[in-house]
Write a protein that holds these residues in place. Structure first.
Motif: not given
Lengths: 523, 352
Positions: B226-227, B232-236, B255-257, B260-261
């Motif tokens: 998680t970022c 926002t809690g984007c995953n990558f 699931v969140v993003n 997109a980042l």
């Protein structure tokens, strides 16, 4: 957030007040823009011409610090024209009469004078918001970083409850949390008044539970909030501090006060990635492990608990949880966790809103709390049938002006925030980002620039009653005349030397968004 | 919405009306090759690689933009389809540098993958090749338009995911290229360096600069996380080689993003290896920081905190936890303050 991020796609109206979403929460900003381009209406209330103002159906360029009159003014119209949700008000709220009496004092002409928003826009926005079924409000620090931050938030809640805009999918009140895990840090009880899960330290039954679980007796008095800590440090009453992963010298308001407090301490431990401005005051600096060097979880702004996974070994040999464990053990309170999963399990066993969450459940996809049991799916939106306290309580709130407004000596209003390319004070350590965005460019309106004789790139001194900094300027109509806007990312221009000493009386949040400054051209 | 029955490669399929043939095939477990199609982007139908044979239709329609109809009989790999796909790939290769040995995308290149599948080693078509200068004037994205196959995914990602509309097609015919306004460099354009275009590019036309010469794609270990920046809690995925992070890659299962980042999440990670990172504990002696061992530093902290607590009481201690740290770290830290130091003086920057 009372809603989920994915619910933005289903909203018919998005009302942004005090959030520069595309810069501070870019991916949520993308989703807002996508929804608007699919036909959702967009209302932006912001003194600055932020990126999303360009796409808004209505851009309300209010004077900084006039959010309460604006919101009261909208409610005035909504009540006058009987556009409010009478069923919702009757069944789900109380204290409506008091609200009605207060907002009665905010007729459009008066509100327009205070806020600078045209009367016709007030009518249009009030009618649009009240009559749209699925409407989401978004706000962030533009609402909370005021001396009346708590009242601003309650005014937003008033507006949403008045129109029945809460407790449904794509319909609710959505604060966007600033840091990756500010939601989680609050949930975990890194607050002076509550244990994990917002369980009050003053509640004997709660305390008894934690005492039993932890095997020690625990203090019953509420502790100090951050600004009080530095007040007491300055007064010589706080003697020692341990600061984990935070740089208050650069990020807290009125930073000279922070510096003098740190100087007076007998002992300071700073646990950090870098030798920050705060760490320089430390007696002992403990090197921290970054997010890539540890396992664990973060909780995002929509209350989703998601995994953080160790990609590399800690560069310094120890993760942060191992350091806290080692120190605790050395101080006679042994902590022995083999991994972060064991820590999470202990926390969840003491925290009802997290009780149903465990690492195997969130391996692929995070879960949104409240999640009380292992078979509970999590909660995408809050307040469906009732509010936490039962009925929603309207608060009758009057305008509270900012603590320090421009005057003859300090004629400019300084407002502060983040830019897209930086995240507080970590990204300046990124080589690529630093190579392109390495210094402050304070935003100054063309009219003011002409009077000051400055152009984009000119150096100026910005002076408040608390200190002064040097910055370059960027001449732009993003800011209205009389307002200068700065970020706080750069150690070379530590903007928070300037910001206000005033705080919200309840949250103790500093008034970062408004203070008075003067600008001197450097020749 | 009604269900529609059709047949794909001899299998009976039932899907909701409005589904495309490509999606219907996917639901049946049949993968149709595609270069310009992306589930997160609007349908384009430009690359033609996803063509199929449908009984009763005159040409080979692109399955990504053809909706299912009742009773359709679809063949995804008939001889005519295979021959056409091969021709499409040969045409693309005619104007594509064949420096695959050293291409950063090697191992993840969709063009190479399909050329492998269809046995296309070289192009029989000889003609002019583009010779654009490679753009690497910014620290984040390398743009090699010689490798661009004009699938338009970057154009759509910029418009539909990020919403910047900074890229579009310019010029005509052979000279068609993806361009910023006025064909300026990314740095001089409205680009916000979110890199969402990079994450969808099927070839080596758009690449992460930070990953240049660091690893072949198949050597990377990907760790989903998680970022660490905003809430926002984007995953990558963190991409790791030999115990070192070399880059960030989008993970479509976030699931969140989705993929997109923003610039911070995708390109800001290198603070981890900043030469300013603290490497050892430091103890201040005579106003100077001196490196110390972990035991030395923690012993000193333990003894001084014990001493101050004993002398002035628990209320003389205060601690700031961190909104940047994990839940586990925050839980343990507040437990330490409350259970060991005996005070509720713990807070963090949520209010400041």
């Amino acid at each position: 957030m009372t809603n989920s991020i994915s619910e933005i796609a289903g909203a018919e109206l998005l009302f942004l007040i005090g959030t520069n979403t595309t810069e501070a929460h870019p991916v949520i900003g993308y989703k807002i823009r996508q929804a608007v381009r699919r036909g959702a209406k967009l209302i932006v209330a912001d003194p600055r011409r932020i990126e999303l103002a360009e796409e808004a159906d209505y851009w309300l360029r209010l004077q900084p610090g006039t959010d309460i009159p604006l919101l009261n003014g909208l409610m005035h119209i909504i009540i006058k024209e009987e556009l409010y949700d009478k069923t919702f008000v009757a069944e789900r709220t109380e204290n409506f009469e008091a609200l009605k009496k207060t907002v009665e004092k905010y007729p459009p002409a008066y509100v327009s004078r205070l806020t600078g928003v045209p009367v016709e826009d007030l009518y249009a926005v009030a009618r649009l918001y009240a009559t749209t079924d699925k409407a989401m409000i978004f706000y962030t620090l533009g609402i909370t970083e005021h001396v009346c931050g708590t009242s601003n938030v309650m005014s937003i809640a008033n507006l949403a409850m008045l129109t029945g805009h809460v407790g449904r999918p794509s319909t609710g009140v959505n604060p966007l949390r600033g840091q990756n895990n500010v939601q989680g840090a609050c949930d975990m009880g890194a607050l002076p008044n509550v244990f994990p899960g917002y369980q009050r330290v003053t509640d004997p039954a709660v305390r008894a539970r934690f005492q039993e679980a932890w095997g020690v007796s625990l203090p019953a008095e509420v502790g100090l909030m951050l600004p009080e800590m530095f007040d007491k440090a300055n007064a010589g009453e706080i003697k020692a501090m341990y600061i984990l992963g935070e740089n208050p010298v650069l990020t807290d308001p009125n930073s000279n006060h922070i510096r003098s407090g740190l100087e007076k301490l007998e002992f300071l431990v700073v646990h950090e990635l870098f030798l920050t401005e705060t760490a320089e005051y430390a007696d002992v600096v403990l090197p921290a492990a970054s997010f890539a060097e540890t396992d664990g979880t973060f909780t995002n702004t929509e209350r989703r608990v998601q995994r953080v996974r160790k990609a590399i070994e800690p560069l310094t040999g120890k993760t942060n949880w191992q350091i806290i464990m080692a120190l605790s053990t050395k101080m006679g309170y042994p902590m022995h966790y083999r991994n972060t999963e064991e820590i999470f399990a202990e926390m969840a066993s003491l925290t009802p809103s997290y009780a149903g969450i465990n690492y195997s459940r969130i391996d692929k996809e995070g879960i949104q709390w409240p999640c009380p049991t292992p078979d509970h799916p999590g909660t995408p939106y809050l307040h469906a049938g009732s509010f936490t306290r039962g009925k929603g309580l309207f608060q009758a709130i009057d305008h509270i002006p900012p603590a320090e407004l421009p005057d003859r000596e300090y004629p400019f209003l300084l407002s502060t925030g983040r830019i897209l390319y930086h995240y507080n004070v970590t990204t300046p350590y990124s080589t690529g980002i630093r190579s392109l965005w390495s210094q402050e460019y304070a935003e100054v309106n063309p009219d003011d620039a002409a009077r000051l004789g400055v152009e984009t790139g000119s150096k100026v001194k910005v002076i408040s009653r608390r200190g002064e900094v040097v910055t370059r300027v960027q001449v732009t109509d993003r800011v209205p005349p009389g307002v200068i806007w700065m970020s706080f990312h750069y150690r070379e221009t530590p903007t928070n030397v300037l910001t206000s000493y005033a705080v919200d009386p309840i949250s103790k949040t500093g008034e970062y968004k408004v203070c008075a400054v003067k600008i001197e051209k450097i020749i | 919405m009604g269900l529609i029955q059709l047949q794909i490669d001899g299998k009976k399929v039932e899907v909701p009306a409005g589904t495309t043939v490509l999606e219907a095939a996917e639901q049946t477990g049949i993968h149709i090759p595609r270069l310009c199609h992306d589930p997160e982007l609007s349908p384009w139908g430009g690359c033609r690689l996803c063509i199929v044979e449908i009984e009763g239709m005159r040409n080979l329609p692109a399955s990504c933009v053809t909706r299912v109809a009742p009773g359709m009989v679809v063949r995804t790999d008939s001889p005519a389809v295979v021959e056409a796909r091969r021709a499409i790939l040969e045409l693309l290769l005619a104007n594509h540098p064949l420096d695959c040995l050293t291409c950063e995308k090697n191992g993840e290149c969709k063009l190479a993958e399909y050329c492998y599948v269809y046995g296309v080693k070289e192009s029989p078509f000889r003609g002019e090749k583009h010779n654009y200068a490679v753009e690497d004037s910014n620290p984040f994205i390398i743009r090699d338009q010689n490798k661009c196959i004009l699938c338009g995914k970057c154009v759509r990602a910029c418009a539909e995911i990020t919403g910047k509309n900074n890229l579009d097609f310019a010029y005509r015919g052979f000279n068609t290229r993806v361009s910023t306004f006025g064909n300026s460099s990314l740095l001089e354009s409205d680009c916000v360096f979110c890199g969402n275009c990079v994450s969808v590019c099927p070839t080596g036309a758009l690449m992460e600069k930070q990953m240049q010469n660091k690893a072949r794609r198949w050597e990377l270990k990907r760790v989903k996380t998680t970022c660490p920046f905003c809430g926002t809690g984007c995953n990558f995925d963190l991409c790791v080689k030999d115990g070192k992070i070399v880059g960030v890659a989008s993970n479509p299962d976030s699931v969140v993003n989705g993929r997109a980042l923003c610039i911070k999440g995708r390109f800001g990670w290198d603070f981890i290896y900043s030469d300013k990172r603290l490497k050892t504990p430091l103890i201040k002696r005579n106003g100077e920081f001196v490196p110390a061992s972990w035991d030395e530093a923690l012993d000193l902290v333990a003894s001084r905190l014990r001493e101050i607590k004993g002398k002035y009481g628990p209320g003389s201690f205060a601690a700031l936890s961190s909104a940047r740290c994990t839940n586990e770290e925050n839980y343990l830290f507040q437990k330490f303050v409350r259970a060991v130091m005996g005070t509720n003086n713990v807070d963090h920057c949520a209010r400041t």
